[in-house]
Design a protein around this motif. Structure first.
Motif, PDB file in Angstrom:
ATOM      1  N   GLU A 232      46.585  44.687  36.552  1.00  0.00           N
ATOM      2  CA  GLU A 232      45.645  43.777  35.899  1.00  0.00           C
ATOM      3  C   GLU A 232      46.247  43.217  34.607  1.00  0.00           C
ATOM      4  N   ASP A 233      46.943  44.082  33.867  1.00  0.00           N
ATOM      5  CA  ASP A 233      47.622  43.630  32.655  1.00  0.00           C
ATOM      6  C   ASP A 233      48.654  42.562  32.982  1.00  0.00           C
ATOM      7  N   VAL A 234      49.385  42.770  34.073  1.00  0.00           N
ATOM      8  CA  VAL A 234      50.410  41.801  34.479  1.00  0.00           C
ATOM      9  C   VAL A 234      49.770  40.446  34.734  1.00  0.00           C
ATOM     10  N   GLN A 235      48.683  40.417  35.484  1.00  0.00           N
ATOM     11  CA  GLN A 235      48.025  39.150  35.796  1.00  0.00           C
ATOM     12  C   GLN A 235      47.501  38.464  34.540  1.00  0.00           C
ATOM     13  N   ARG A 236      46.879  39.231  33.664  1.00  0.00           N
ATOM     14  CA  ARG A 236      46.337  38.662  32.422  1.00  0.00           C
ATOM     15  C   ARG A 236      47.464  38.116  31.544  1.00  0.00           C
ATOM     16  N   LEU A 237      48.537  38.890  31.434  1.00  0.00           N
ATOM     17  CA  LEU A 237      49.651  38.464  30.589  1.00  0.00           C
ATOM     18  C   LEU A 237      50.405  37.278  31.180  1.00  0.00           C
ATOM     19  N   GLU A 238      50.504  37.233  32.509  1.00  0.00           N
ATOM     20  CA  GLU A 238      51.130  36.071  33.152  1.00  0.00           C
ATOM     21  C   GLU A 238      50.409  34.793  32.765  1.00  0.00           C
ATOM     22  N   LYS A 239      49.097  34.818  32.839  1.00  0.00           N
ATOM     23  CA  LYS A 239      48.311  33.636  32.475  1.00  0.00           C
ATOM     24  C   LYS A 239      48.564  33.249  31.020  1.00  0.00           C
ATOM     25  N   GLU A 240      48.533  34.239  30.138  1.00  0.00           N
ATOM     26  CA  GLU A 240      48.752  33.941  28.728  1.00  0.00           C
ATOM     27  C   GLU A 240      50.163  33.425  28.477  1.00  0.00           C
ATOM     28  N   TRP A 241      51.144  34.033  29.138  1.00  0.00           N
ATOM     29  CA  TRP A 241      52.539  33.603  28.954  1.00  0.00           C
ATOM     30  C   TRP A 241      52.706  32.143  29.360  1.00  0.00           C
ATOM     31  N   PHE A 242      52.175  31.769  30.513  1.00  0.00           N
ATOM     32  CA  PHE A 242      52.354  30.405  30.989  1.00  0.00           C
ATOM     33  C   PHE A 242      51.603  29.398  30.123  1.00  0.00           C
ATOM     34  N   VAL A 243      50.464  29.769  29.588  1.00  0.00           N
ATOM     35  CA  VAL A 243      49.757  28.898  28.641  1.00  0.00           C
ATOM     36  C   VAL A 243      50.616  28.726  27.389  1.00  0.00           C
ATOM     37  N   ALA A 244      51.143  29.837  26.869  1.00  0.00           N
ATOM     38  CA  ALA A 244      51.981  29.775  25.665  1.00  0.00           C
ATOM     39  C   ALA A 244      53.245  28.957  25.928  1.00  0.00           C
ATOM     40  N   ALA A 245      53.838  29.126  27.096  1.00  0.00           N
ATOM     41  CA  ALA A 245      55.067  28.406  27.429  1.00  0.00           C
ATOM     42  C   ALA A 245      54.836  26.903  27.493  1.00  0.00           C
ATOM     43  N   ASN A 246      53.643  26.505  27.888  1.00  0.00           N
ATOM     44  CA  ASN A 246      53.346  25.077  28.007  1.00  0.00           C
ATOM     45  C   ASN A 246      52.841  24.452  26.716  1.00  0.00           C
ATOM     46  N   THR A 247      52.518  25.255  25.717  1.00  0.00           N
ATOM     47  CA  THR A 247      52.004  24.718  24.460  1.00  0.00           C
ATOM     48  C   THR A 247      52.891  25.033  23.263  1.00  0.00           C
ATOM     49  N   ALA A 248      53.892  25.891  23.430  1.00  0.00           N
ATOM     50  CA  ALA A 248      54.746  26.287  22.307  1.00  0.00           C
ATOM     51  C   ALA A 248      55.639  25.131  21.884  1.00  0.00           C
ATOM     52  N   PRO A 249      55.770  24.900  20.558  1.00  0.00           N
ATOM     53  CA  PRO A 249      56.637  23.821  20.094  1.00  0.00           C
ATOM     54  C   PRO A 249      58.105  24.079  20.398  1.00  0.00           C
ATOM     55  N   GLN A 250      58.512  25.352  20.441  1.00  0.00           N
ATOM     56  CA  GLN A 250      59.894  25.706  20.764  1.00  0.00           C
ATOM     57  C   GLN A 250      59.870  26.699  21.922  1.00  0.00           C
ATOM     58  N   PRO A 251      59.871  26.214  23.175  1.00  0.00           N
ATOM     59  CA  PRO A 251      59.699  27.113  24.301  1.00  0.00           C
ATOM     60  C   PRO A 251      60.796  28.149  24.455  1.00  0.00           C
ATOM     61  N   SER A 252      61.920  27.998  23.772  1.00  0.00           N
ATOM     62  CA  SER A 252      62.977  28.989  23.929  1.00  0.00           C
ATOM     63  C   SER A 252      62.735  30.224  23.067  1.00  0.00           C
ATOM     64  N   ILE A 253      61.773  30.146  22.159  1.00  0.00           N
ATOM     65  CA  ILE A 253      61.485  31.296  21.312  1.00  0.00           C
ATOM     66  C   ILE A 253      59.996  31.581  21.424  1.00  0.00           C
ATOM     67  N   GLN A 254      59.651  32.476  22.343  1.00  0.00           N
ATOM     68  CA  GLN A 254      58.255  32.819  22.570  1.00  0.00           C
ATOM     69  C   GLN A 254      58.133  34.330  22.487  1.00  0.00           C
ATOM     70  N   ASN A 255      57.015  34.773  21.950  1.00  0.00           N
ATOM     71  CA  ASN A 255      56.799  36.197  21.811  1.00  0.00           C
ATOM     72  C   ASN A 255      55.312  36.463  21.932  1.00  0.00           C
ATOM     73  N   LEU A 256      54.928  37.318  22.852  1.00  0.00           N
ATOM     74  CA  LEU A 256      53.536  37.717  22.984  1.00  0.00           C
ATOM     75  C   LEU A 256      53.351  39.079  22.321  1.00  0.00           C
ATOM     76  N   SER A 257      52.234  39.266  21.695  1.00  0.00           N
ATOM     77  CA  SER A 257      51.932  40.556  21.106  1.00  0.00           C
ATOM     78  C   SER A 257      51.365  41.463  22.185  1.00  0.00           C
ATOM     79  N   LEU A 258      52.239  41.979  23.027  1.00  0.00           N
ATOM     80  CA  LEU A 258      51.829  42.744  24.190  1.00  0.00           C
ATOM     81  C   LEU A 258      51.049  43.991  23.822  1.00  0.00           C
TER      82      LEU A 258
END
Length: 130
Positions: free
Chosen positions: A99-125
């Motif tokens: 369940e964590d994987v599914q939730r985090l996948e959604k958040e990661w892809f949202v962050a990847a599509n909205t981050a100003p610098q997609p090469s530097i992304q970090n989620l507070s897991l």
């Protein structure tokens, strides 16, 4: 500057796991590699990150550079590091439940599509898994 901000953020929020997309990172030069290896890695070790998932760089040079940097940092920390070709596998490695994987996948892809610098992304897991 981005690496120093990541340290501050991780220290402030007590982040213990990182998922970092370095797949599109520009080539690391010798000076950058030296700075990261000699200065930044020691600071990174003090913040207490225990797991680091890295998305494989597209550039073989960068993969070798990252491996060298991580190797040089082994004297500072007992960090668990894994390279991944896809996000779901990285999230699975970092997560406690499917369940964590599914939730985090959604958040990661949202962050990847909205981050100003997609090469530097970090989620507070750690915060997300609580």
């Amino acid at each position: 500057m981005a690496l120093e901000r990541l340290l501050l953020f991780s220290r402030q929020y007590k982040i213990r796991q990182w998922l970092v997309d370095i797949s599109q990172m520009p080539p690391l030069g010798n000076d950058e590699q030296a700075w990261v290896s000699q200065r930044w890695v020691a600071q990174f070790a003090r913040i207490g990150v225990s797991n680091l998932a890295l998305m494989l760089p597209d550039d073989l040079h960068n993969q070798l550079a990252m491996e060298h940097i991580l190797d040089s940092g082994r004297c500072y920390t007992q960090l668990n590091v894994q390279f991944f070709a896809d996000f779901p596998a990285a999230l699975d490695w970092l997560s406690k439940t499917p369940e964590d994987v599914q939730r985090l996948e959604k958040e990661w892809f949202v962050a990847a599509n909205t981050a100003p610098q997609p090469s530097i992304q970090n989620l507070s897991l750690d915060k997300l898994l609580d």
